[in-house]
Design a protein around this motif. Structure first.
Motif: not given
Length: 218
Positions: A184-208
């Motif tokens: 009942k939440m409306g039209l959406r895309y089933p999606s996935v976020l890769y943790t490794s990609q999140l880290g590559r896009d935010n290098p400061e996260f890896i350092q933290a």
């Protein structure tokens, strides 16, 4: 004009410095999270059918996945909730995206799988710089938690406009299937976020994470 921008920047910085980003531990704070989610959902048009099909008790919104979730919140100086997100992990019910949507569900190792949902920001903090600041710091907590738990990928059921917003904030979800109804939440895309990609896009996260970043819990 420059002086005006400097003044606005100064006050924005003062506001941002008052936020606290926390993992929710206490039952009292979790109840506040559920009330905050109820407020956001009932104020948002895309959730109209979801609201109409649920009998929420005591102005709180929760579901079967919450007991198997790690909850995060952003608090102001008075401990009012400004934003939330939950990380569902190791749920015996499965995950909302796979339970409600059609796509290939056999490509991920169940032991390394989770789902992010209920990513809500209070309307008064939805200016571009505030949202960016809030999302960045929430994402850092999420990255550290996912790395510590060994979660390599997280589902998301994303409305197209919201997916664009997340990508602007360096959460680069990949689409897993066609746009479709999510319960009942409306039209959406089933999606996935890769943790490794999140880290590559935010290098400061890896350092933290490497520095054993410790956050406050309430």
């Amino acid at each position: 004009e420059q002086r005006t921008l400097d003044v606005l920047g100064y006050f924005l910085k003062r506001i941002l410095m008052k936020f606290r980003f926390v993992e929710v531990i206490s039952s009292e704070m979790l109840e506040k999270v559920f009330k905050f989610r109820y407020k956001i959902i009932t104020q948002t048009k895309i959730f109209k059918e979801y609201v109409e099909n649920n009998n929420f008790l005591n102005n709180k919104e929760s579901d079967i996945y919450d007991p198997y979730s790690i909850h995060f919140a952003v608090l102001d100086e008075s401990d009012n909730i400004c934003a939330t997100v939950r990380l569902i992990y190791n749920s015996p019910h499965g995950y909302p995206t796979e339970n409600c949507m059609t796509f290939n569900k056999n490509i991920f190792d169940r032991e390394k799988l989770g789902e992010l949902s209920r990513i809500f920001v209070d309307t008064k903090y939805r200016s571009l710089p505030m949202t960016k600041y809030i999302m960045h710091n929430l994402n850092k907590l999420l990255y550290i938690k996912m790395m510590n738990l060994g979660i390599e990928y997280t589902y998301g059921a994303l409305e197209p406009r919201f997916m664009r917003l997340l990508r602007m904030n360096k959460m680069n979800y990949e689409v897993l299937g066609e746009k479709q109804m999510h319960g009942k939440m409306g039209l959406r895309y089933p999606s996935v976020l890769y943790t490794s990609q999140l880290g590559r896009d935010n290098p400061e996260f890896i350092q933290a994470w490497k520095e054993n970043y410790v956050h406050q819990s309430v």
